[in-house]
Design a protein around this motif. Structure first.
Motif, mmCIF file in Angstrom:
data_model
loop_
_atom_site.group_PDB
_atom_site.id
_atom_site.type_symbol
_atom_site.label_atom_id
_atom_site.label_comp_id
_atom_site.label_asym_id
_atom_site.label_seq_id
_atom_site.Cartn_x
_atom_site.Cartn_y
_atom_site.Cartn_z
ATOM 1 N N TYR A 324 0.576 -1.631 0.330
ATOM 2 C CA TYR A 324 -0.080 -0.204 0.002
ATOM 3 C C TYR A 324 1.380 0.773 -0.026
ATOM 4 O O TYR A 324 1.792 1.452 0.884
ATOM 5 N N SER A 477 7.008 3.113 14.762
ATOM 6 C CA SER A 477 6.399 1.706 14.318
ATOM 7 C C SER A 477 5.063 1.248 14.674
ATOM 8 O O SER A 477 4.571 0.002 14.151
ATOM 9 N N ARG A 478 4.929 1.809 15.361
ATOM 10 C CA ARG A 478 2.702 1.854 15.612
ATOM 11 C C ARG A 478 2.227 1.986 14.951
ATOM 12 O O ARG A 478 0.990 1.448 14.456
ATOM 13 N N ALA A 480 3.407 3.599 11.505
ATOM 14 C CA ALA A 480 4.927 3.065 9.922
ATOM 15 C C ALA A 480 5.942 2.049 10.274
ATOM 16 O O ALA A 480 6.510 2.733 11.232
ATOM 17 N N SER A 481 6.003 1.121 9.228
ATOM 18 C CA SER A 481 7.493 0.316 9.640
ATOM 19 C C SER A 481 8.219 1.344 8.464
ATOM 20 O O SER A 481 9.326 0.789 8.951
ATOM 21 N N GLU A 537 -6.665 0.483 10.579
ATOM 22 C CA GLU A 537 -6.452 -0.520 8.431
ATOM 23 C C GLU A 537 -5.300 0.373 8.295
ATOM 24 O O GLU A 537 -4.764 0.046 7.745
ATOM 25 N N ARG A 540 -2.449 -0.841 9.121
ATOM 26 C CA ARG A 540 -1.902 -2.342 8.593
ATOM 27 C C ARG A 540 -1.242 -1.626 7.406
ATOM 28 O O ARG A 540 -0.228 -2.745 7.279
ATOM 29 N N ARG A 541 -2.262 -0.893 6.522
ATOM 30 C CA ARG A 541 -0.748 -1.155 5.948
ATOM 31 C C ARG A 541 0.122 -0.485 5.648
ATOM 32 O O ARG A 541 1.196 -0.774 4.124
ATOM 33 N N GLY A 543 2.274 -0.530 7.439
ATOM 34 C CA GLY A 543 3.158 -1.654 8.525
ATOM 35 C C GLY A 543 3.224 -1.650 9.468
ATOM 36 O O GLY A 543 3.775 -1.779 10.300
ATOM 37 N N GLY A 544 2.311 0.105 10.091
ATOM 38 C CA GLY A 544 2.457 -0.071 11.198
ATOM 39 C C GLY A 544 1.686 -1.196 12.916
ATOM 40 O O GLY A 544 0.906 -1.858 12.266
ATOM 41 N N THR A 545 1.800 -1.214 13.408
ATOM 42 C CA THR A 545 1.391 -2.319 14.357
ATOM 43 C C THR A 545 0.463 -1.653 15.271
ATOM 44 O O THR A 545 -0.406 -2.010 15.791
ATOM 45 N N PRO B 49 10.612 0.025 18.813
ATOM 46 C CA PRO B 49 11.625 0.325 18.341
ATOM 47 C C PRO B 49 11.157 0.276 16.511
ATOM 48 O O PRO B 49 10.677 0.144 16.287
ATOM 49 N N LEU B 50 12.278 0.604 15.628
ATOM 50 C CA LEU B 50 11.850 0.639 14.971
ATOM 51 C C LEU B 50 12.663 -0.191 14.294
ATOM 52 O O LEU B 50 13.404 -0.513 13.209
ATOM 53 N N VAL B 55 2.681 -8.805 10.744
ATOM 54 C CA VAL B 55 1.398 -9.102 11.077
ATOM 55 C C VAL B 55 0.560 -8.977 10.154
ATOM 56 O O VAL B 55 0.748 -8.521 8.629
ATOM 57 N N ARG B 67 7.932 -5.870 1.835
ATOM 58 C CA ARG B 67 7.783 -4.194 2.087
ATOM 59 C C ARG B 67 8.691 -4.575 3.199
ATOM 60 O O ARG B 67 8.849 -3.258 3.508
ATOM 61 N N ARG B 68 7.903 -5.069 4.594
ATOM 62 C CA ARG B 68 8.517 -4.961 5.485
ATOM 63 C C ARG B 68 9.450 -4.839 5.684
ATOM 64 O O ARG B 68 11.192 -4.150 6.279
#
Lengths: 678, 385
Positions: A324, A477-478, A480-481, A537, A540-541, A543-545, B49-50, B55, B67-68
């Motif tokens: 995404y 990170s929550r 976006a990754s 959502e 999630r898209r 990459g966040g937790t 932490p990054l 998930v 992607r991750r």
């Protein structure tokens, strides 16, 4: 199409009221002297001039450019005027003492201040569509007094004056205009239409061009000040992302667009080279070289314009991506900081490459907000939200963002900075955790001095402010990754004008500000009836937790409460009002069918529709009816951003989304005029 | 200790702020004149932490996972130090253009001499006819080198044999019945104590005799761009310097590099040593960024040290950096010239202190190094440390 600013001026005089003033954030400012707006109309020239000329502070620099922080000098002391949009006041800071010595409540949320040649202070009141002119007192502890207030096109933001101090330039973000005022009379000299979302403005040293940054679009506008036409020229700030894996024509070195164009600065390259040696080794070369001629004296180089921004790769919207919001790219991150260096004479960006080595650094300056320079050192200072720091960059580079020399941590939300070149002092304003930081740039071991300001937010204001901080949180990170913030795609809570590649097809960013009430279901696919689910959502898209509990509540409070742009409060011509009224009739007429889905104009019918908008990469054919609120400033249109203007969209989607082809051009114009008022 | 006190002070600072958090106690206005000495650190920053987090994601799962993986956060870029670069002080040289197959075919072999430096040795066994090992006659003339040979091998047709080192392998076919020639392009550097000699040779492989014949050869002495070398540069002209110049930069083998130019192309070549070139012109510019392992940087530096010299302290002895030998440094050059600039504005930058690079140069460093140095602020100011 848009309303025309009539140039009439609304006036305010000094009320002299001392007391607490409620801020936009909601709260109190103890001891603030009220220089708020009033409706007292008085003769222009007399009211705007100084009551007590030749006393009080004078400006401390020659940049002639607005900022949330401006420096002045008084009896050898340096004072800083700080624009606090939450408390709606100007804090006067004694830099040497490191404390607030006066507070002036102004008539709205100040975005930038600019000290004029005679010591008066111009302030853009973003939420009141006005510029307020204030006069300093004799002493540092005197609050500023209001001299007059001028109505401006919607959302005045940036300020600058010409080198001869004769003209004051004001950008209006939502109205996308630049207004020039005669400084002595404050009469309007001219007004030009600009592309979307202009922000900062500066004038080159020759007074020939005004450079304007834009929040979205990866562009800059150059306004010709030499002729009466005031031609507006577009400068592209797009750049190619280049990484070790990039190959020419291989798709990886493609052009990237840009966002977050809030700030501007200018600085001439500094000659840091030592004088040439009189005797030196003559380099050996295989071929004969022509004899060297004595070099003529070099003219002073022109100041380059520096535009801190973020380059963005939204992926190819024409292709379903594997992830995404941009695809997996082994190169430059999808959002990367850049400072575009503009050749002022060529009116062209020299920065055409964003270099990366394939890594993905964290804590980058991806939410730049304000900039200042230290000309003698050739340094550029950029305040960065998210990382809550000021980065010191070498301005001599092709992309100074690569040349970060040091980083100074400041309280949350740095939105303003001023640098006193002579003393090497930087004054930084942090809006989110309100406070001023004073940094001795030349003293390595001198700890920054933090100055608290007089403001206590109300509980509700604080909740909104906490959410704002979360909204601008990078490297979480929550969320976006890759560390992007909500504000990365939604600057000012709005949208980045980009269409992103997703596995479902192209998706244009939706404006949030002023739109989240009664617009459920959310998202183009309308899958979520409540905001928390939709936000989850989105995380999630990305990459966040995901956020939980109070943090999520704070964010949602802000998302639902972030104010939309201020509407034009200038008088509109009667014929324009007639046109709008006619457009409203057309909109509500069943023959056109607009209001069937877009109930009341701003409302939605909570239903998915197939309006024939399916793009080749789309996995869906039906889309949720979007709110039309603020639609005039959110081009391009449709979920894939296929239409640049409202009129294009209306005509092209006839019989699939309403019916307009039977209408005359005049009616279409009226309908579009009405849409622009929503 | 400093960081902790800064954190405490940072918390104290937030009292009275509109957006301060958390707010268990009612907000009170700060007293006018309250001044706190603090680094102003954002004590409320989210310190999650990054790292890539797996998930459930929607379609497709593997793509989301990829992607991750692709979005692994690599940490904050360290600050850099910049050094002004006087391009006018760099040597200027005309570098002959490379020859292509058509030009090579027109050459009169009888008028060309065998290259004095390169020896061609055919491989043994079944590969004898197409694998050639190239080595240098005199190893004191070269530190690193590479050679490219154009020809046909299997289904491919192009340049082969981009080997490096003092011996290089290349694929080509030799034989008495082969009359055609193959263009050959060789580059080498000789790292000295204050300069790098860059030699570029273009010639042909005479397949009948399996000899390399020289068509043109240039040697240029590139000058250091940083106080202790690592980066060396010269200004190169192609046919005529009036047609424009290129800045050519030589440096150790890089693990990654990226280069871009405005008004032309930025060329980069990797191998045993690295080379980047981009045009210098008014209205244009160029930049490159490269990552060099400290091990390679150390080896490069030590090549210039006579064997009798006491070995300087290499990176690996740096007590502050674990596995310093495996860590890397970044270097880059930026050149730009706006329409109003009489001369190009150029600088070199690196994220390590060049003074930490071995070996020590004589105290009289070239004048181009004498720009202002960037003060190192205490780590208190640098939130990334």
């Amino acid at each position: 199409m848009g309303k025309t600013w009539t140039g009439k001026l609304a006036w305010a005089t000094l009320l002299g009221t001392v007391g607490s003033v409620a801020g936009a954030c909601g709260g109190t400012v103890p001891g603030a002297k009220d220089a708020a707006l009033s409706n007292v109309a008085v003769p222009l020239a007399a009211q705007c001039t100084r009551i007590n000329p030749d006393v009080g502070p004078v400006r401390a620099d020659t940049h002639r450019q607005g900022n949330a922080v401006s420096l002045v000098k008084l009896d050898g002391k340096t004072l800083a005027y700080v624009a606090d949009e939450d408390s709606q006041s100007i804090h006067t800071i004694d830099v040497a003492l490191g404390r607030e010595v006066a507070t002036t409540a102004v008539g709205g949320s100040p975005a930038q201040t600019l000290v004029l040649a005679d010591g008066r202070v111009a302030v853009t009141l973003r939420d009141k569509n006005a510029v307020q002119i204030l006069e300093p007192g004799e002493n540092a502890t005197d609050a500023l007094t209001s001299r007059c207030t001028l109505a401006m096109p919607a959302e005045p933001y940036g300020l600058a004056s010409t080198p001869d101090d004769s003209t004051l330039l004001v950008t209006s973000g939502w109205a996308h205009k630049l207004v020039a005022l005669q400084v002595d009379t404050l009469a309007k000299k001219f007004e030009v239409e600009l592309p979307r979302e202009p922000r900062s403005v500066l004038v080159d040293d020759d007074g020939e061009r005004a450079f304007v940054s834009h929040l979205v679009g990866g562009r800059m506008s150059v306004v010709d000040l030499t002729t009466g036409k005031h031609e507006v020229r577009d400068v592209s700030l797009s750049a190619k992302g280049i990484s070790p894996s990039a190959t020419r024509g291989g798709g990886l070195d493609k052009w990237r667009t840009g966002t977050q164009g809030y700030a501007l600065a200018k600085v001439a390259p500094v000659d840091k080279l030592p004088p040439p040696a009189t005797q030196g080794e003559i380099p050996r070369a295989p071929d004969k070289l022509p004899p060297k001629k004595p070099a003529p004296p070099q003219p002073k180089p022109k100041a380059r314009v520096l535009a801190p921004m973020v380059t963005v790769d939204p992926g190819d919207p024409g292709v379903r991506s594997t992830a995404y919001y941009g695809d997996v790219v082994q190169g430059v991150p999808r959002m990367a900081p850049m400072v575009s260096v503009i050749d002022p004479i060529a009116e062209r960006s020299l920065t055409k490459s964003v270099l990366a080595l394939g890594d993905r650094p964290s804590r980058q300056c991806v939410l730049p907000r304000a900039a200042a320079v230290r000309p003698s050192m050739g340094r550029l200072y950029v305040t960065c939200l998210g990382i809550d720091a000021v980065v010191e960059l070498d301005a001599s580079g092709l992309d100074p963002a690569r040349l970060e020399l040091r980083r100074i941590s400041v309280p949350s939300g740095p939105t303003g900075i001023a640098v006193d070149d002579s003393t090497g002092v930087a004054v930084i304003w942090s809006q989110f955790d309100p406070g001023v930081t004073i940094v001795q740039l030349d003293k390595e071991k001198a700890a920054p001095v933090s100055v608290a300001v007089r403001y206590t937010p109300s509980a509700s204001a604080k909740q909104l402010a906490d959410g704002r901080k979360m909204f601008h949180q990078t490297d979480d990170s929550r969320i976006a990754s890759d560390g992007v913030a909500c504000a990365g795609c939604h600057p000012d809570g709005r949208e980045d004008s980009l269409t992103w590649a997703t596995p479902d097809g192209p998706r244009q960013t939706i404006m949030l500000a002023g739109r989240q009430t009664s617009t459920a279901p959310y998202g183009w696919a309308g899958k979520h009836d409540n905001l928390p689910d939709y936000v989850a959502e989105t995380f999630r898209r990305l990459g966040g937790t995901g956020l939980q509990g109070r943090d999520l509540d704070m964010l949602l409070t802000y998302v639902q409460g972030v104010p939309g742009p201020a509407r034009d409060n200038v008088n509109t011509a009667s014929d324009q009002n007639t046109l709008i009224a006619h457009g409203k009739e057309l909109f509500e007429n069943e023959q056109q069918g607009c209001a069937t889905c877009h109930m009341g104009g701003r409302g939605v019918d909570k239903t998915l529709h197939d309006v024939g908008s399916t793009a080749s990469a789309d996995s869906l054919s039906k889309y949720d009816t979007p709110s039309l609120r603020f639609i005039s400033g959110t081009a391009p249109y449709f979920h894939d951003g296929r239409y640049d203007t409202l009129q294009d969209m209306l005509k092209a989607s006839d019989h699939r989304m309403g019916r307009v082809l039977h209408m005359s051009q005049k009616d279409v114009t009226a309908l579009a005029a009405y849409l622009e008022t929503l | 200790m400093i960081r902790r006190s800064a954190l405490v002070a940072g918390i104290a600072l937030t009292v009275g702020g509109c957006a301060a958090e958390p707010a268990k106690a009612p907000q009170t206005a700060p007293q006018p004149g309250v001044t706190t000495q603090t680094a102003g650190a954002n004590s409320q920053a989210i310190n999650a932490p990054l790292t890539p987090v797996v998930v459930p994601a929607e379609p497709p799962t593997m793509a989301a996972f990829a992607r991750r993986l692709a979005m692994v956060i690599d940490g904050t870029r360290p600050p850099v130090r910049t050094f002004p670069l006087n391009l006018a002080s760099l040597p200027q040289a005309t570098v002959h253009p490379a020859i292509d197959a058509k030009q090579a075919a027109k050459l009169d072999k009888s008028k060309l001499a065998e290259d004095p430096d390169i020896v061609v040795v055919a491989a043994a066994g079944y590969a004898r006819s197409y694998m050639l090992s190239l080595s240098f006659n005199d190893l004191t003339k070269i530190t690193y080198g590479r050679i490219r040979m154009q020809g046909t091998y299997g289904p491919s047709d192009g340049w082969f044999g981009d080997g490096y080192g003092k011996t290089m392998s290349a694929y080509a076919t030799c034989g008495e019945n082969l009359t055609e020639v193959a263009p050959v392009h060789m580059e080498s550097v000789l790292v000295g104590d204050a300069s790098v000699k860059y030699t570029v040779m273009d010639g042909i492989l005479d397949r009948q005799t399996c000899r390399i014949l020289t068509v043109s050869r240039s040697t240029i002495e590139a000058k250091p761009l940083l106080p202790r070398g690592i980066l060396y540069g010269f200004r190169a002209c192609q046919t005529s310097c009036s047609d424009g110049e290129e800045l050519t930069i030589l440096f150790p083998r890089s693990s990654a590099s990226a280069a871009g130019a405005l008004g032309g192309n930025a060329d980069r070549a990797a191998g045993s040593f690295s080379k980047v070139a981009f045009p210098i012109q008014k209205g244009g510019g160029g930049a490159f960024l490269a990552r060099i392992s400290k091990r390679d940087a150390t080896q490069w530096q030590l090549k210039s040290v006579p064997k009798s010299t006491v070995m300087p302290v290499p990176f690996s002895a740096d007590p502050l950096t674990l596995n310093a030998a495996f860590s890397s440094m970044e270097v880059g050059v930026e050149v730009s010239q706006a329409q109003g600039d009489e001369s190009p504005v150029a600088l070199v930058y690196t994220d390590v202190d060049p003074e930490s690079l071995p070996p020590l140069l004589p105290a009289s460093s070239p004048a181009i190094f004498s720009g202002p140095t960037i003060p190192t602020l205490p780590s208190l100011l640098d939130s990334r440390r």
